[in-house]
Design a protein around this motif. Structure first.
Motif, mmCIF file in Angstrom:
data_model
loop_
_atom_site.group_PDB
_atom_site.id
_atom_site.type_symbol
_atom_site.label_atom_id
_atom_site.label_comp_id
_atom_site.label_asym_id
_atom_site.label_seq_id
_atom_site.Cartn_x
_atom_site.Cartn_y
_atom_site.Cartn_z
ATOM 1 N N MET A 1 0.837 -1.189 0.000
ATOM 2 C CA MET A 1 0.000 0.000 0.000
ATOM 3 C C MET A 1 0.880 1.251 0.000
ATOM 4 O O MET A 1 1.883 1.328 0.692
ATOM 5 C CB MET A 1 -0.894 -0.021 1.241
ATOM 6 N N ARG A 2 0.472 2.192 -0.767
ATOM 7 C CA ARG A 2 1.252 3.426 -0.866
ATOM 8 C C ARG A 2 1.003 4.312 0.343
ATOM 9 O O ARG A 2 -0.091 4.330 0.893
ATOM 10 C CB ARG A 2 0.858 4.195 -2.103
ATOM 11 N N THR A 3 1.999 5.054 0.671
ATOM 12 C CA THR A 3 1.816 6.031 1.741
ATOM 13 C C THR A 3 1.245 7.309 1.146
ATOM 14 O O THR A 3 1.151 7.481 -0.068
ATOM 15 C CB THR A 3 3.156 6.333 2.442
ATOM 16 N N TYR A 4 0.873 8.196 2.031
ATOM 17 C CA TYR A 4 0.228 9.444 1.622
ATOM 18 C C TYR A 4 1.155 10.295 0.773
ATOM 19 O O TYR A 4 0.751 10.887 -0.221
ATOM 20 C CB TYR A 4 -0.217 10.193 2.876
ATOM 21 N N PHE A 5 2.430 10.370 1.134
ATOM 22 C CA PHE A 5 3.348 11.275 0.456
ATOM 23 C C PHE A 5 3.920 10.683 -0.832
ATOM 24 O O PHE A 5 4.478 11.412 -1.644
ATOM 25 C CB PHE A 5 4.475 11.689 1.398
ATOM 26 N N GLU A 6 3.776 9.377 -1.067
ATOM 27 C CA GLU A 6 4.255 8.812 -2.317
ATOM 28 C C GLU A 6 3.444 9.311 -3.506
ATOM 29 O O GLU A 6 3.973 9.480 -4.602
ATOM 30 C CB GLU A 6 4.208 7.289 -2.253
ATOM 31 N N SER A 7 2.166 9.563 -3.309
ATOM 32 C CA SER A 7 1.368 10.092 -4.405
ATOM 33 C C SER A 7 1.812 11.520 -4.755
ATOM 34 O O SER A 7 1.770 11.922 -5.908
ATOM 35 C CB SER A 7 -0.116 10.068 -4.049
ATOM 36 N N TYR A 8 2.246 12.278 -3.764
ATOM 37 C CA TYR A 8 2.792 13.605 -4.043
ATOM 38 C C TYR A 8 4.142 13.515 -4.742
ATOM 39 O O TYR A 8 4.498 14.392 -5.528
ATOM 40 C CB TYR A 8 2.909 14.427 -2.765
ATOM 41 N N ALA A 9 4.894 12.474 -4.474
ATOM 42 C CA ALA A 9 6.174 12.302 -5.164
ATOM 43 C C ALA A 9 5.943 12.066 -6.649
ATOM 44 O O ALA A 9 6.675 12.589 -7.496
ATOM 45 C CB ALA A 9 6.949 11.138 -4.536
ATOM 46 N N VAL A 10 4.922 11.292 -6.993
ATOM 47 C CA VAL A 10 4.596 11.069 -8.407
ATOM 48 C C VAL A 10 4.182 12.383 -9.057
ATOM 49 O O VAL A 10 4.606 12.700 -10.177
ATOM 50 C CB VAL A 10 3.484 10.006 -8.527
ATOM 51 N N LEU A 11 3.356 13.158 -8.370
ATOM 52 C CA LEU A 11 2.946 14.454 -8.895
ATOM 53 C C LEU A 11 4.144 15.375 -9.083
ATOM 54 O O LEU A 11 4.275 16.038 -10.120
ATOM 55 C CB LEU A 11 1.925 15.111 -7.955
ATOM 56 N N GLY A 12 5.040 15.413 -8.103
ATOM 57 C CA GLY A 12 6.235 16.239 -8.222
ATOM 58 C C GLY A 12 7.113 15.810 -9.388
ATOM 59 O O GLY A 12 7.661 16.639 -10.113
ATOM 60 N N ALA A 13 7.242 14.477 -9.575
ATOM 61 C CA ALA A 13 8.046 13.972 -10.691
ATOM 62 C C ALA A 13 7.432 14.364 -12.029
ATOM 63 O O ALA A 13 8.139 14.772 -12.960
ATOM 64 C CB ALA A 13 8.189 12.461 -10.583
ATOM 65 N N LEU A 14 6.113 14.265 -12.134
ATOM 66 C CA LEU A 14 5.448 14.665 -13.378
ATOM 67 C C LEU A 14 5.611 16.155 -13.644
ATOM 68 O O LEU A 14 5.807 16.574 -14.790
ATOM 69 C CB LEU A 14 3.972 14.298 -13.323
ATOM 70 N N LEU A 15 5.514 16.971 -12.601
ATOM 71 C CA LEU A 15 5.718 18.415 -12.782
ATOM 72 C C LEU A 15 7.147 18.719 -13.219
ATOM 73 O O LEU A 15 7.377 19.590 -14.069
ATOM 74 C CB LEU A 15 5.377 19.160 -11.497
ATOM 75 N N LEU A 16 8.120 18.003 -12.657
ATOM 76 C CA LEU A 16 9.513 18.212 -13.067
ATOM 77 C C LEU A 16 9.738 17.789 -14.520
ATOM 78 O O LEU A 16 10.418 18.482 -15.277
ATOM 79 C CB LEU A 16 10.444 17.449 -12.138
#
Length: 123
Positions: A1-16
């Motif tokens: 199961m993913r943690t809460y902040f891993e979904s933000y890491a994906v978003l940050g990677a996509l923005l980068l």
């Protein structure tokens, strides 16, 4: 199961990655474009009018008001189409009809105000 902040890491990677693509395109444009500035190319040019006389160009506010009124009534159409679909749904008929008459009343008041101020006369 993913943690809460891993979904933000994906978003940050996509923005980068997206920012990198945009920056790469702008950098490629700067490197590949021809750069031959001349005195004629560096003069101010606007709407086919040669820059003669003062630095300030005279523009009429009336044109901006026309464009503002167009945007207001274009937004009206954006609200009317979804209203037509909700109006046919059972149980929402009279409520949505009343809300739309209030909305159209505000638009009519704005149009009457613009007409009374003389904004709608072209010349």
């Amino acid at each position: 199961m993913r943690t809460y902040f891993e979904s933000y890491a994906v978003l940050g990677a996509l923005l980068l990655v997206g920012g990198g693509i945009v920056a790469g395109g702008l950098a490629a444009n700067r490197l590949l474009r021809p750069n031959r500035p001349t005195a004629e190319k560096l003069t101010t040019y606007e709407c086919g009018v040669d820059p003669v006389g003062e630095n300030w160009a005279h523009s009429y506010v009336r044109y901006y008001v026309f464009s503002y009124l167009y945007v207001v009534f274009a937004v009206d159409a954006v609200f009317l189409f979804p209203w037509a679909t909700v109006f046919s749904a059972p149980g929402y008929g009279m409520t949505t009809l009343g809300e739309m008459f209030v909305f159209l009343g505000f638009l009519a008041a704005g149009l009457l105000y613009a007409g009374k101020k003389g904004v709608l006369s072209w010349v």
